[in-house]
Design an enzyme around this catalytic site. Structure first.
Site, PDB file in Angstrom:
ATOM      1  N   PRO A   1      14.944  65.690 -25.875  1.00  0.00           N
ATOM      2  CA  PRO A   1      15.461  64.346 -25.613  1.00  0.00           C
ATOM      3  C   PRO A   1      16.420  64.420 -24.422  1.00  0.00           C
ATOM      4  CG  PRO A   1      16.577  65.333 -27.510  1.00  0.00           C
ATOM      5  CD  PRO A   1      15.489  66.287 -27.105  1.00  0.00           C
ATOM      6  N   MET A   2      16.234  63.537 -23.457  1.00  0.00           N
ATOM      7  CA  MET A   2      17.158  63.504 -22.311  1.00  0.00           C
ATOM      8  C   MET A   2      17.441  62.053 -21.950  1.00  0.00           C
ATOM      9  SD  MET A   2      15.945  66.698 -19.944  1.00  0.00           S
ATOM     10  CE  MET A   2      14.199  66.457 -20.237  1.00  0.00           C
TER      11      MET A   2
ATOM     12  N   GLN B   1      15.524  59.973 -31.890  1.00  0.00           N
ATOM     13  CA  GLN B   1      16.838  60.594 -32.088  1.00  0.00           C
ATOM     14  C   GLN B   1      17.933  59.531 -32.173  1.00  0.00           C
ATOM     15  OE1 GLN B   1      19.330  62.669 -29.028  1.00  0.00           O
ATOM     16  NE2 GLN B   1      18.958  64.475 -30.292  1.00  0.00           N
TER      17      GLN B   1
ATOM     18  N   CYS C   1      25.616  66.194 -28.424  1.00  0.00           N
ATOM     19  CA  CYS C   1      26.096  65.512 -27.212  1.00  0.00           C
ATOM     20  C   CYS C   1      27.594  65.761 -27.027  1.00  0.00           C
ATOM     21  CB  CYS C   1      25.810  64.018 -27.297  1.00  0.00           C
ATOM     22  SG  CYS C   1      26.268  63.178 -25.768  1.00  0.00           S
TER      23      CYS C   1
ATOM     24  N   LYS D   1      19.605  68.195 -34.202  1.00  0.00           N
ATOM     25  CA  LYS D   1      19.716  68.945 -32.938  1.00  0.00           C
ATOM     26  C   LYS D   1      21.187  69.214 -32.692  1.00  0.00           C
ATOM     27  CE  LYS D   1      18.113  69.153 -28.179  1.00  0.00           C
ATOM     28  NZ  LYS D   1      19.267  68.812 -27.371  1.00  0.00           N
TER      29      LYS D   1
ATOM     30  N   ASP E   1      17.389  76.430 -20.831  1.00  0.00           N
ATOM     31  CA  ASP E   1      17.135  77.262 -19.648  1.00  0.00           C
ATOM     32  C   ASP E   1      15.712  77.773 -19.488  1.00  0.00           C
ATOM     33  OD1 ASP E   1      19.867  76.867 -19.380  1.00  0.00           O
ATOM     34  OD2 ASP E   1      20.394  78.858 -20.130  1.00  0.00           O
TER      35      ASP E   1
HETATM   36  C1  LIG Z   1      20.006  64.498 -18.322  1.00  0.00           C
HETATM   37  C2  LIG Z   1      20.087  65.075 -19.704  1.00  0.00           C
HETATM   38  C3  LIG Z   1      20.168  64.222 -20.795  1.00  0.00           C
HETATM   39  C4  LIG Z   1      20.230  64.736 -22.105  1.00  0.00           C
HETATM   40  N1  LIG Z   1      20.254  63.872 -23.180  1.00  0.00           N
HETATM   41  C5  LIG Z   1      20.197  64.376 -24.442  1.00  0.00           C
HETATM   42  C6  LIG Z   1      20.081  63.511 -25.558  1.00  0.00           C
HETATM   43  O1  LIG Z   1      20.020  62.277 -25.442  1.00  0.00           O
HETATM   44  N2  LIG Z   1      20.040  64.080 -26.803  1.00  0.00           N
HETATM   45  C7  LIG Z   1      20.091  65.449 -26.992  1.00  0.00           C
HETATM   46  O2  LIG Z   1      20.042  65.922 -28.123  1.00  0.00           O
HETATM   47  N3  LIG Z   1      20.177  66.282 -25.943  1.00  0.00           N
HETATM   48  C8  LIG Z   1      20.214  65.788 -24.684  1.00  0.00           C
HETATM   49  N4  LIG Z   1      20.240  66.645 -23.628  1.00  0.00           N
HETATM   50  C9  LIG Z   1      20.179  68.103 -23.880  1.00  0.00           C
HETATM   51  C10 LIG Z   1      18.722  68.602 -23.822  1.00  0.00           C
HETATM   52  O3  LIG Z   1      17.950  68.040 -24.862  1.00  0.00           O
HETATM   53  C11 LIG Z   1      18.647  70.145 -23.891  1.00  0.00           C
HETATM   54  O4  LIG Z   1      19.051  70.586 -25.164  1.00  0.00           O
HETATM   55  C12 LIG Z   1      19.498  70.835 -22.825  1.00  0.00           C
HETATM   56  O5  LIG Z   1      19.311  70.224 -21.559  1.00  0.00           O
HETATM   57  C13 LIG Z   1      19.180  72.328 -22.704  1.00  0.00           C
HETATM   58  O6  LIG Z   1      17.829  72.524 -22.467  1.00  0.00           O
HETATM   59  P1  LIG Z   1      17.190  72.728 -20.982  1.00  0.00           P
HETATM   60  O7  LIG Z   1      17.929  73.875 -20.324  1.00  0.00           O
HETATM   61  O8  LIG Z   1      15.748  73.033 -21.262  1.00  0.00           O
HETATM   62  O9  LIG Z   1      17.411  71.467 -20.215  1.00  0.00           O
HETATM   63  C14 LIG Z   1      20.215  66.147 -22.317  1.00  0.00           C
HETATM   64  C15 LIG Z   1      20.139  67.000 -21.200  1.00  0.00           C
HETATM   65  C16 LIG Z   1      20.066  66.480 -19.923  1.00  0.00           C
HETATM   66  C17 LIG Z   1      19.959  67.447 -18.757  1.00  0.00           C
END
Ligand SMILES: Cc1cc2nc3c(=O)[nH]c(=O)nc-3n(C[C@H](O)[C@H](O)[C@H](O)COP(=O)(O)O)c2cc1C
Length: 333
Positions: A16-17, A71, A101, A140, A203
């Protein structure tokens, strides 16, 4: 792989982002294959229970995205249980709780990662939700609040006992935000200790890294920024798992993805009265994606700058077509 009774075709999920993983983006990623689960951007439980329209937009999804997890964030067990019932009523396959978050606006309301500071309360939230719905409730979380409070193993145990059907752990603390690197040793340790499926997050930029994480013991991998840079990464990871070479992605494929994203966004419902025109909204969406998508691309910074200066959809399409040597009209016809 299963979460409760929900079958996932692969153990790979789009993280989720907020602001990024809208339904249009998720659909395009899903169409390329390899994606076992999509999760919506986080949605406020408070706003859901009050029926605020804008919030409902964030929770929108299409059938082709299934299995879909919505979520939610919040800290009050009664409201979270009510929000979970709304999510179930919307037809979602899974309801996920944001305990990761770190943004103060969210965390200060006893939601997001601040729930990790009160694990007994966090477990009460999950218990209230699991009693209220039949769909699986998942969590999460991060590694913890800060280096002195890396309590994800304890919280994972408590939410499992409270009825959670799966857990995802981003191996950073809230204090780290996105600095440093994710602690996958901690994530693998939690996976070893729990009986419910544990997903790891953090990562994975190359498909090979996703496989290495699976080999280290987690049941599933959630990929965030790696999907924004390379929407084919989950399909490539699935190729590797199946013993095939990862599929190549051409420059033209990358250009087409952006043009198709614009087309899907054009069909989205946008409340123009609220703030801005539909076109403006799409331009902003492309700028947001562009800041990730152009990373690691030859001349990516040029494309990023050009996208940031485009002020209309026609300009945006022309920039993309030129950069990726595409005929924009032919691609879309
Ligand atoms: C722009 C952005 C928005 C995010 N929004 C959420 C979110 O709404 N809910 C959540 O549980 N994690 C959120 N995350 C965290 C990601 O789900 C993820 O756990 C984190 O970026 C690490 O993984 P990655 O290195 O593959 O990006 C967000 C991350 C980014 C970069």
């Amino acid at each position: 792989m299963k979460i409760g009774a929900v079958d996932l075709p692969t153990p790979f999920a789009i993280a989720p982002m907020a602001g990024m993983t809208d339904t249009a983006f998720r659909r395009l990623v899903k169409r390329h294959g390899g994606c076992g689960l999509v999760v919506t951007e986080m949605v406020s439980a408070e706003a859901l229970t009050r029926g605020i329209d804008r919030t409902l937009e964030y929770a929108e999804y299409t059938e082709e995205e299934r299995p879909i997890s919505i979520q939610i964030f919040g800290g009050d067990p009664v409201k979270m249980a009510a929000a979970a019932q709304i999510v179930e009523g919307m037809g979602a396959d899974i309801v996920d709780v944001n305990m990761g978050c770190p943004v103060p606006k969210i965390a200060k309301h006893n939601a997001g990662c601040s729930l990790m500071r009160e694990p007994a309360h966090a477990a009460r939230v999950i218990a209230a939700m699991t009693k209220a719905v039949r769909i699986p409730v998942t969590v999460k979380m991060r590694a913890g609040w800060n280096d002195g409070e890396r309590n994800a193993p304890t919280l994972a145990k408590m939410v499992e006992e409270a009825g959670a059907a799966a857990i995802a752990v981003h191996g950073r603390t809230a204090a780290q935000s996105y600095s440093g690197s994710a602690d996958w040793d901690l994530v693998a340790r939690i996976a070893g200790e729990r009986t419910i499926p544990v997903f790891g997050s953090g990562d994975c930029i190359e498909p090979e890294q996703i496989l290495a994480r699976l080999d280290a013991g987690v049941e599933g991998v959630i990929v965030g920024r790696g999907v924004l840079r390379n929407p084919w990464i989950l399909a490539q990871a699935a190729d590797l798992v199946a013993g095939r070479p990862a599929r190549p992605v051409t420059v033209a494929d990358r250009g087409r993805f952006l043009l198709e994203y614009i087309e899907l966004l054009l069909r989205e419902r946008v409340d123009e009265a609220r703030a801005m025109s539909h076109d403006r909204w799409i331009v902003n969406k492309l700028r947001a994606l562009g800041s990730w998508y152009t990373k690691g691309l030859d001349n990516g910074s040029h494309l990023r700058t050009a996208i940031n200066t485009a002020d209309s959809l026609a300009a945006l399409r022309a920039i993309i077509a030129e950069f990726f040597s595409l005929d924009a009209a032919a691609v879309l016809s």
